[in-house]
Design an enzyme around this catalytic site. Structure first.
Site, PDB file in Angstrom:
ATOM      1  N   LYS A   1      23.790   4.496   2.688  1.00 45.09           N
ATOM      2  CA  LYS A   1      23.868   3.675   3.909  1.00 45.09           C
ATOM      3  C   LYS A   1      25.255   3.776   4.556  1.00 45.09           C
ATOM      4  O   LYS A   1      25.371   3.933   5.764  1.00 45.09           O
ATOM      5  CB  LYS A   1      23.580   2.193   3.589  1.00 45.09           C
ATOM      6  CG  LYS A   1      22.219   1.927   2.964  1.00 45.09           C
ATOM      7  CD  LYS A   1      21.955   0.443   2.789  1.00 45.09           C
ATOM      8  CE  LYS A   1      22.866  -0.247   1.799  1.00 45.09           C
ATOM      9  NZ  LYS A   1      22.680   0.170   0.402  1.00 45.09           N
TER      10      LYS A   1
ATOM     11  N   ARG B   1      20.321  -8.926   2.881  1.00 43.96           N
ATOM     12  CA  ARG B   1      19.911  -8.473   1.553  1.00 43.96           C
ATOM     13  C   ARG B   1      18.884  -9.388   0.922  1.00 43.96           C
ATOM     14  O   ARG B   1      18.433  -9.129  -0.194  1.00 43.96           O
ATOM     15  CB  ARG B   1      21.134  -8.438   0.656  1.00 43.96           C
ATOM     16  CG  ARG B   1      21.495  -7.026   0.199  1.00 43.96           C
ATOM     17  CD  ARG B   1      22.777  -7.128  -0.537  1.00 43.96           C
ATOM     18  NE  ARG B   1      23.128  -6.101  -1.415  1.00 43.96           N
ATOM     19  CZ  ARG B   1      24.107  -5.237  -1.184  1.00 43.96           C
ATOM     20  NH1 ARG B   1      24.722  -5.199  -0.029  1.00 43.96           N
ATOM     21  NH2 ARG B   1      24.464  -4.410  -2.115  1.00 43.96           N
TER      22      ARG B   1
ATOM     23  N   ARG C   1      30.404   8.162  -8.639  1.00 42.83           N
ATOM     24  CA  ARG C   1      31.136   7.800  -7.412  1.00 42.83           C
ATOM     25  C   ARG C   1      32.494   7.187  -7.767  1.00 42.83           C
ATOM     26  O   ARG C   1      32.621   6.457  -8.746  1.00 42.83           O
ATOM     27  CB  ARG C   1      30.303   6.776  -6.633  1.00 42.83           C
ATOM     28  CG  ARG C   1      30.885   6.432  -5.287  1.00 42.83           C
ATOM     29  CD  ARG C   1      29.810   5.999  -4.333  1.00 42.83           C
ATOM     30  NE  ARG C   1      29.531   4.583  -4.406  1.00 42.83           N
ATOM     31  CZ  ARG C   1      28.789   3.942  -3.510  1.00 42.83           C
ATOM     32  NH1 ARG C   1      28.223   4.592  -2.521  1.00 42.83           N
ATOM     33  NH2 ARG C   1      28.573   2.665  -3.630  1.00 42.83           N
TER      34      ARG C   1
ATOM     35  N   ARG D   1      34.277   1.668  -9.468  1.00 41.96           N
ATOM     36  CA  ARG D   1      34.135   0.237  -9.229  1.00 41.96           C
ATOM     37  C   ARG D   1      33.532  -0.462 -10.444  1.00 41.96           C
ATOM     38  O   ARG D   1      32.714   0.122 -11.152  1.00 41.96           O
ATOM     39  CB  ARG D   1      33.217   0.014  -8.018  1.00 41.96           C
ATOM     40  CG  ARG D   1      33.936   0.129  -6.706  1.00 41.96           C
ATOM     41  CD  ARG D   1      33.031   0.221  -5.514  1.00 41.96           C
ATOM     42  NE  ARG D   1      31.816  -0.578  -5.555  1.00 41.96           N
ATOM     43  CZ  ARG D   1      30.898  -0.576  -4.588  1.00 41.96           C
ATOM     44  NH1 ARG D   1      31.073   0.158  -3.512  1.00 41.96           N
ATOM     45  NH2 ARG D   1      29.809  -1.305  -4.687  1.00 41.96           N
TER      46      ARG D   1
ATOM     47  N   ARG E   1      21.976  -4.082 -10.454  1.00 43.68           N
ATOM     48  CA  ARG E   1      21.908  -4.027  -8.978  1.00 43.68           C
ATOM     49  C   ARG E   1      20.562  -3.497  -8.516  1.00 43.68           C
ATOM     50  O   ARG E   1      20.025  -3.949  -7.508  1.00 43.68           O
ATOM     51  CB  ARG E   1      23.044  -3.151  -8.429  1.00 43.68           C
ATOM     52  CG  ARG E   1      24.389  -3.848  -8.493  1.00 43.68           C
ATOM     53  CD  ARG E   1      25.527  -2.879  -8.298  1.00 43.68           C
ATOM     54  NE  ARG E   1      25.671  -2.419  -6.939  1.00 43.68           N
ATOM     55  CZ  ARG E   1      26.389  -1.339  -6.594  1.00 43.68           C
ATOM     56  NH1 ARG E   1      26.990  -0.606  -7.519  1.00 43.68           N
ATOM     57  NH2 ARG E   1      26.496  -0.996  -5.338  1.00 43.68           N
TER      58      ARG E   1
HETATM   59  P1  AMP Z   1      27.621  -3.044  -1.539  1.00 49.20           P
HETATM   60  O1  AMP Z   1      28.978  -2.481  -1.339  1.00 49.20           O
HETATM   61  O2  AMP Z   1      26.872  -3.228  -0.263  1.00 49.20           O
HETATM   62  O3  AMP Z   1      26.829  -2.337  -2.589  1.00 49.20           O
HETATM   63  O4  AMP Z   1      27.847  -4.541  -2.089  1.00 49.20           O
HETATM   64  C1  AMP Z   1      28.538  -4.779  -3.295  1.00 49.20           C
HETATM   65  C2  AMP Z   1      28.280  -6.197  -3.766  1.00 49.20           C
HETATM   66  O5  AMP Z   1      28.714  -7.127  -2.771  1.00 49.20           O
HETATM   67  C3  AMP Z   1      26.826  -6.558  -4.022  1.00 49.20           C
HETATM   68  O6  AMP Z   1      26.361  -6.132  -5.296  1.00 49.20           O
HETATM   69  C4  AMP Z   1      26.890  -8.079  -3.907  1.00 49.20           C
HETATM   70  O7  AMP Z   1      27.501  -8.654  -5.043  1.00 49.20           O
HETATM   71  C5  AMP Z   1      27.856  -8.267  -2.737  1.00 49.20           C
HETATM   72  N1  AMP Z   1      27.153  -8.275  -1.432  1.00 49.20           N
HETATM   73  C6  AMP Z   1      27.324  -7.368  -0.429  1.00 49.20           C
HETATM   74  N2  AMP Z   1      26.546  -7.681   0.617  1.00 49.20           N
HETATM   75  C7  AMP Z   1      25.869  -8.795   0.269  1.00 49.20           C
HETATM   76  C8  AMP Z   1      24.893  -9.585   0.923  1.00 49.20           C
HETATM   77  N3  AMP Z   1      24.451  -9.290   2.153  1.00 49.20           N
HETATM   78  N4  AMP Z   1      24.405 -10.665   0.253  1.00 49.20           N
HETATM   79  C9  AMP Z   1      24.838 -10.994  -0.968  1.00 49.20           C
HETATM   80  N5  AMP Z   1      25.742 -10.274  -1.661  1.00 49.20           N
HETATM   81  C10 AMP Z   1      26.267  -9.182  -1.045  1.00 49.20           C
END
Ligand code: AMP
Length: 213
Positions: free
Chosen positions: A13, A88, A127, A161, A172
């Site tokens: 994404k 999400r 990654r 990370r 996840r």
């Molecule tokens: P991402 O970088 O989008 O994979 O997000 C990393 C982490 O940030 C996720 O596993 C959640 O812990 C938190 N996070 C990011 N976006 C959201 C969202 N829209 N709602 C809830 N948690 C989020």
């Protein structure tokens, strides 16, 4: 363009969002990047979300909506926005619909990247991320030009990370299946959904263009 990017962690994404920003000047908004920024800066918000994020769980809908309500009303969003990692959950999607009505905006499309689970696990475990500027690398397919040094900002803090360990990734993926995958049906009903079986730039752009012109 005003679009949502939907798809499991590691679907690509962020990469597609970056490509789209170059295409028409829309701004990429990644809730994950905003939250990681808060953790790195040691803010109260960062402290609040750190544990949930490192284990791969979602942070609360209220908190995310508070961030997005402000962010979507900033001036740079007028040209267009690419929502990467938001919404999400169904409550976030419903709250977003209400917010868009309130601020007089409309989505053009919801782009869903459907990528096989094995590809995702392989991508995420290999990654690496620059903690200073957020540039993404991959130990197999896109290592930095000089080992351990970020091509973009020169930092030597290129790390895996916390939420990209095998355990956190499994969690996840499960969180995605349970809480985020239902958004596909939610947006299907609005007629905005475009689903593509790839994160390769050209077919993705073609599918998007066919949808929104
Ligand atoms: P991402 O970088 O989008 O994979 O997000 C990393 C982490 O940030 C996720 O596993 C959640 O812990 C938190 N996070 C990011 N976006 C959201 C969202 N829209 N709602 C809830 N948690 C989020």
């Amino acid at each position: 363009m005003k679009i949502i990017l939907l798809g499991p962690p590691g679907a690509g994404k962020g990469t597609i969002a970056k490509a789209l920003t170059q295409y028409d000047g829309s701004v990429q908004i990644s809730t994950g990047d905003i939250l990681r920024g808060a953790i790195n800066a040691g803010t109260a918000l960062g402290k609040q979300v750190e544990a949930a994020m490192s284990s791969g769980n979602l942070v609360s809908d209220e908190l995310v909506m508070g961030i997005m309500e402000e962010r979507l009303q900033e001036d740079d969003c007028k040209k267009g926005f690419l929502l990467d990692g938001f919404p999400r959950t169904i409550p976030q999607a419903e709250a977003l619909s209400a917010l868009l009505v309130k601020i007089g905006e409309k989505l053009d499309a919801v782009l869903e990247l459907q990528i096989p689970r094995e590809t995702i696990i392989d991508r995420l475990t290999t990654r690496r991320t620059c903690t200073q500027c957020g540039e993404i690398y991959n130990v197999k397919s896109k290592p930095p030009k000089v080992e351990g040094v970020c091509d973009v900002c020169g930092s030597s803090e290129i790390v895996q990370r916390d939420d990209e360990t095998v355990e956190a990734i499994e969690n996840r993926m499960q969180v995605y299946e349970e809480q985020t995958a239902p958004l596909s049906e939610f947006y299907e009903k609005t007629g905005l959904l475009v689903t593509v079986p790839t994160s390769d730039r050209e077919p993705v752009m073609a599918a998007l263009q066919a949808k929104i012109g």
